[in-house]
Design a protein around this motif. Structure first.
Motif, PDB file in Angstrom:
ATOM      1  N   LEU A 202      75.888  -5.202  29.267  1.00 57.18           N
ATOM      2  CA  LEU A 202      75.162  -3.858  29.149  1.00 57.18           C
ATOM      3  C   LEU A 202      75.058  -3.661  27.851  1.00 57.18           C
ATOM      4  O   LEU A 202      75.394  -3.707  27.013  1.00 57.18           O
ATOM      5  N   TRP A 203      73.509  -3.639  27.331  1.00 56.85           N
ATOM      6  CA  TRP A 203      73.103  -3.682  25.971  1.00 56.85           C
ATOM      7  C   TRP A 203      72.716  -4.332  25.087  1.00 56.85           C
ATOM      8  O   TRP A 203      72.549  -5.208  23.818  1.00 56.85           O
ATOM      9  N   GLY A 204      73.393  -5.710  25.938  1.00 60.87           N
ATOM     10  CA  GLY A 204      72.925  -7.427  25.219  1.00 60.87           C
ATOM     11  C   GLY A 204      74.037  -7.703  24.426  1.00 60.87           C
ATOM     12  O   GLY A 204      75.289  -6.978  23.933  1.00 60.87           O
ATOM     13  N   SER A 205      73.943  -9.064  23.075  1.00 65.87           N
ATOM     14  CA  SER A 205      74.103  -9.413  22.227  1.00 65.87           C
ATOM     15  C   SER A 205      74.951  -8.934  21.534  1.00 65.87           C
ATOM     16  O   SER A 205      73.801  -8.624  21.057  1.00 65.87           O
ATOM     17  N   TRP A 206      76.047  -8.239  21.326  1.00 68.56           N
ATOM     18  CA  TRP A 206      76.346  -7.647  20.187  1.00 68.56           C
ATOM     19  C   TRP A 206      75.692  -8.520  18.795  1.00 68.56           C
ATOM     20  O   TRP A 206      75.603  -8.176  18.448  1.00 68.56           O
ATOM     21  N   TYR A 207      75.965  -9.861  18.807  1.00 65.53           N
ATOM     22  CA  TYR A 207      75.027 -10.791  17.925  1.00 65.53           C
ATOM     23  C   TYR A 207      74.049 -10.518  17.651  1.00 65.53           C
ATOM     24  O   TYR A 207      73.952 -10.251  16.321  1.00 65.53           O
ATOM     25  N   ASP A 208      73.565 -10.441  18.201  1.00 67.66           N
ATOM     26  CA  ASP A 208      71.867 -10.087  17.552  1.00 67.66           C
ATOM     27  C   ASP A 208      71.692  -8.627  17.154  1.00 67.66           C
ATOM     28  O   ASP A 208      70.732  -8.650  16.550  1.00 67.66           O
ATOM     29  N   HIS A 209      71.974  -7.821  18.555  1.00 64.76           N
ATOM     30  CA  HIS A 209      72.352  -6.556  18.217  1.00 64.76           C
ATOM     31  C   HIS A 209      72.916  -6.266  16.706  1.00 64.76           C
ATOM     32  O   HIS A 209      71.780  -5.740  15.639  1.00 64.76           O
ATOM     33  N   VAL A 210      73.525  -6.321  16.248  1.00 64.73           N
ATOM     34  CA  VAL A 210      74.479  -6.360  14.591  1.00 64.73           C
ATOM     35  C   VAL A 210      73.314  -7.414  13.839  1.00 64.73           C
ATOM     36  O   VAL A 210      73.059  -6.485  11.998  1.00 64.73           O
ATOM     37  N   LYS A 211      73.065  -8.059  13.553  1.00 70.84           N
ATOM     38  CA  LYS A 211      72.164  -9.383  12.812  1.00 70.84           C
ATOM     39  C   LYS A 211      71.046  -8.341  12.914  1.00 70.84           C
ATOM     40  O   LYS A 211      70.344  -8.174  11.964  1.00 70.84           O
ATOM     41  N   GLY A 212      70.159  -8.068  13.694  1.00 70.45           N
ATOM     42  CA  GLY A 212      68.502  -7.277  13.780  1.00 70.45           C
ATOM     43  C   GLY A 212      68.923  -6.159  12.809  1.00 70.45           C
ATOM     44  O   GLY A 212      67.861  -6.202  12.376  1.00 70.45           O
ATOM     45  N   TRP A 213      69.862  -5.029  13.217  1.00 69.86           N
ATOM     46  CA  TRP A 213      70.033  -4.216  12.730  1.00 69.86           C
ATOM     47  C   TRP A 213      69.559  -4.191  11.084  1.00 69.86           C
ATOM     48  O   TRP A 213      69.472  -3.207  10.103  1.00 69.86           O
ATOM     49  N   TRP A 214      71.015  -5.504  10.573  1.00 69.36           N
ATOM     50  CA  TRP A 214      71.462  -5.594   9.526  1.00 69.36           C
ATOM     51  C   TRP A 214      69.982  -6.502   8.532  1.00 69.36           C
ATOM     52  O   TRP A 214      69.608  -5.955   7.532  1.00 69.36           O
ATOM     53  N   ASN A 215      69.297  -7.130   9.060  1.00 62.76           N
ATOM     54  CA  ASN A 215      68.049  -7.806   8.537  1.00 62.76           C
ATOM     55  C   ASN A 215      66.764  -6.144   7.849  1.00 62.76           C
ATOM     56  O   ASN A 215      66.072  -6.319   7.366  1.00 62.76           O
ATOM     57  N   LYS A 216      67.337  -5.101   9.377  1.00 59.04           N
ATOM     58  CA  LYS A 216      66.087  -4.020   9.079  1.00 59.04           C
ATOM     59  C   LYS A 216      66.113  -3.208   8.026  1.00 59.04           C
ATOM     60  O   LYS A 216      65.436  -2.451   6.967  1.00 59.04           O
ATOM     61  N   LYS A 217      67.261  -3.906   7.742  1.00 64.41           N
ATOM     62  CA  LYS A 217      67.751  -2.119   6.548  1.00 64.41           C
ATOM     63  C   LYS A 217      66.992  -1.980   5.406  1.00 64.41           C
ATOM     64  O   LYS A 217      67.721  -0.575   5.268  1.00 64.41           O
ATOM     65  N   ASP A 218      66.735  -3.107   5.109  1.00 65.34           N
ATOM     66  CA  ASP A 218      65.570  -2.651   3.403  1.00 65.34           C
ATOM     67  C   ASP A 218      64.360  -2.464   3.727  1.00 65.34           C
ATOM     68  O   ASP A 218      63.912  -2.319   2.472  1.00 65.34           O
TER      69      ASP A 218
ATOM     70  N   ALA B  72      75.930 -17.473  11.205  1.00 63.08           N
ATOM     71  CA  ALA B  72      75.906 -18.436  10.441  1.00 63.08           C
ATOM     72  C   ALA B  72      74.482 -18.155   9.655  1.00 63.08           C
ATOM     73  O   ALA B  72      73.275 -17.381  10.103  1.00 63.08           O
ATOM     74  N   GLY B  73      74.679 -17.595   8.101  1.00 59.98           N
ATOM     75  CA  GLY B  73      73.460 -18.147   7.775  1.00 59.98           C
ATOM     76  C   GLY B  73      72.810 -16.538   7.392  1.00 59.98           C
ATOM     77  O   GLY B  73      71.713 -15.642   6.783  1.00 59.98           O
ATOM     78  N   THR B  74      73.505 -15.467   7.538  1.00 61.85           N
ATOM     79  CA  THR B  74      73.499 -13.816   7.582  1.00 61.85           C
ATOM     80  C   THR B  74      74.537 -13.504   6.456  1.00 61.85           C
ATOM     81  O   THR B  74      75.873 -13.897   6.237  1.00 61.85           O
ATOM     82  N   THR B  75      73.819 -12.951   5.692  1.00 64.06           N
ATOM     83  CA  THR B  75      74.889 -12.097   4.838  1.00 64.06           C
ATOM     84  C   THR B  75      75.858 -11.169   5.546  1.00 64.06           C
ATOM     85  O   THR B  75      76.702 -10.680   4.908  1.00 64.06           O
ATOM     86  N   LEU B  76      75.379 -10.962   6.394  1.00 62.20           N
ATOM     87  CA  LEU B  76      76.337  -9.723   6.878  1.00 62.20           C
ATOM     88  C   LEU B  76      78.183  -9.315   7.893  1.00 62.20           C
ATOM     89  O   LEU B  76      78.181 -11.581   8.172  1.00 62.20           O
ATOM     90  N   THR B  77      78.846  -9.734   7.025  1.00 59.43           N
ATOM     91  CA  THR B  77      80.373  -9.490   7.087  1.00 59.43           C
ATOM     92  C   THR B  77      81.030  -8.757   8.121  1.00 59.43           C
ATOM     93  O   THR B  77      81.126  -7.629   7.072  1.00 59.43           O
ATOM     94  N   PHE B  78      82.374  -9.155   8.986  1.00 58.45           N
ATOM     95  CA  PHE B  78      82.681  -7.975   8.858  1.00 58.45           C
ATOM     96  C   PHE B  78      84.899  -7.992   7.990  1.00 58.45           C
ATOM     97  O   PHE B  78      84.526  -9.361   7.958  1.00 58.45           O
ATOM     98  N   ARG B  79      84.804  -6.633   7.558  1.00 58.63           N
ATOM     99  CA  ARG B  79      86.020  -7.288   6.868  1.00 58.63           C
ATOM    100  C   ARG B  79      87.437  -7.457   8.270  1.00 58.63           C
ATOM    101  O   ARG B  79      88.167  -8.633   7.507  1.00 58.63           O
ATOM    102  N   SER B  80      87.574  -7.265   8.577  1.00 59.48           N
ATOM    103  CA  SER B  80      88.844  -8.078   9.657  1.00 59.48           C
ATOM    104  C   SER B  80      88.217  -8.462  10.929  1.00 59.48           C
ATOM    105  O   SER B  80      88.346  -8.822  11.798  1.00 59.48           O
ATOM    106  N   GLU B  81      87.375  -9.514  10.059  1.00 59.29           N
ATOM    107  CA  GLU B  81      86.822 -10.723  11.017  1.00 59.29           C
ATOM    108  C   GLU B  81      87.406 -11.946  11.985  1.00 59.29           C
ATOM    109  O   GLU B  81      87.635 -11.462  13.183  1.00 59.29           O
ATOM    110  N   ILE B  82      88.791 -12.762  10.827  1.00 60.86           N
ATOM    111  CA  ILE B  82      89.270 -13.500  12.167  1.00 60.86           C
ATOM    112  C   ILE B  82      91.029 -13.123  12.341  1.00 60.86           C
ATOM    113  O   ILE B  82      91.363 -11.922  11.868  1.00 60.86           O
TER     114      ILE B  82
END
Ligand code: PPS
Length: 292
Positions: free
Chosen positions: A165-181, A282-292
């Motif tokens: 429900l609410w779809g792909s996490w990856y597309d969600h966080v990247k989509g909003w990140w790309n809009k933020k500026d 890949a290719g996004t400037t969006l990173t998460f601190r406790s990623e891996i």
């Protein structure tokens, strides 16, 4: 026409549970106002926590005022069509006096266009993908109105493929990140809020053009900490959805920590996830601190 051709497939994929997309037309036509505030996120990312912080800020740290009503009444969830509550979030929002604060989990491309047109301020909160998956899995197990998660392994697979429900996490966080500026969007991270709540509250204050004393800020930090919020019957959904969350399985206010995925993912699940994650991010400037 646009609605029918472009969106129907996507809406059905994103709002894939029964009844959720019924009132899509009214969601898409929702009229935002310039002095509204929207709190947006992918599910299980710290939305309710951010909502409580914002309400405390708006009420100058007055705890009693922040307990005036349930979370969903104070800050309606636009596209949510609750099963037990009488009015959909959208209708609650339409009835509310301004200035309104609302919540959404919609991906950026499905946000009602009036928000862009009116230049409405938006606070977006994001959280580490694996922790989101774990939190989402537990709530789905406990809330039978949500699509059945299956085993954790099956749920991780659905999560990776955006079949939740609410779809792909990856597309969600990247989509909003790309809009933020391009729009007034404050992009926050759950991990930062955990590590340094004062700093993140100060970011929110600046974004909302508000000033509060050190004393009030400390009060907000205390009252929005996990343990105190968990005891607050007006915050979160444990007391509202008393009959639809099976508390013998899990709770809405479950653990409230970072890195709980390490207690759930096996090494091979984690490796598989990381490999897929790298490709998706890949290719996004969006990173998460406790990623891996
Ligand atoms: S929802 O229903 O999708 O809007 O859920 P959301 O509020 O985004 O996320 C729920 C998770 O956030 C945790 N939570 C908190 N963590 C830290 N501090 C506070 N105050 C807080 N309030 C809620 C909640 O426990 C869920 O995470 P998990 O990992 O399941 O505990």
């Amino acid at each position: 026409a646009f609605l029918q051709e472009v969106q129907v497939k996507e809406i059905n994929a994103v709002l894939l549970t029964k009844g959720m997309s019924d009132n899509w037309e009214s969601i898409w036509n929702f009229q935002a106002k310039p002095n509204d505030l929207l709190i947006a996120s992918y599910p299980k990312s710290g939305t309710t926590w951010t909502q409580e912080i914002v309400d405390m800020i708006q009420n100058d740290g007055d705890v009693r005022k922040c307990q005036r009503a349930y979370t969903y009444v104070r800050q309606p969830h636009l596209e949510w069509k609750p099963w037990l509550l009488s009015t959909p979030g959208l209708e609650e929002a339409e009835k509310m006096p301004s200035p309104r604060t609302m919540k959404t989990h919609l991906p950026v491309q499905l946000l009602p266009p009036s928000f862009w047109k009116e230049n409405t301020k938006i606070i977006y909160v994001a959280r580490n993908a694996k922790d989101v998956a774990v939190s989402y899995y537990h709530l789905s197990r406990a809330m039978s109105v949500l699509p059945r998660p299956g085993t954790l392994d099956e749920f991780i697979d659905k999560f990776m493929n955006g079949r939740v429900l609410w779809g792909s996490w990856y597309d969600h966080v990247k989509g909003w990140w790309n809009k933020k500026d391009k729009h007034p969007i404050l992009y926050l991270f759950y991990e930062d809020m955990k590590e340094n709540p004062k700093q993140e509250i100060q970011k929110i204050l600046k974004f909302l053009e508000k000033d509060l004393s050190e004393e009030i800020i400390n009060k907000i930090i205390y009252h929005t900490s996990f343990d105190i919020m968990k005891q607050n019957p007006m915050a979160g959904y444990d007391t509202i959805h008393i009959n639809i969350i099976d508390h013998s399985i899990s709770s809405f206010m479950r653990k409230g920590i970072t890195g709980d995925w390490k207690n759930h993912f096996t090494v091979s699940q984690s490796e598989k996830f990381d490999e897929h994650y790298k490709k998706k991010m890949a290719g996004t400037t969006l990173t998460f601190r406790s990623e891996i």
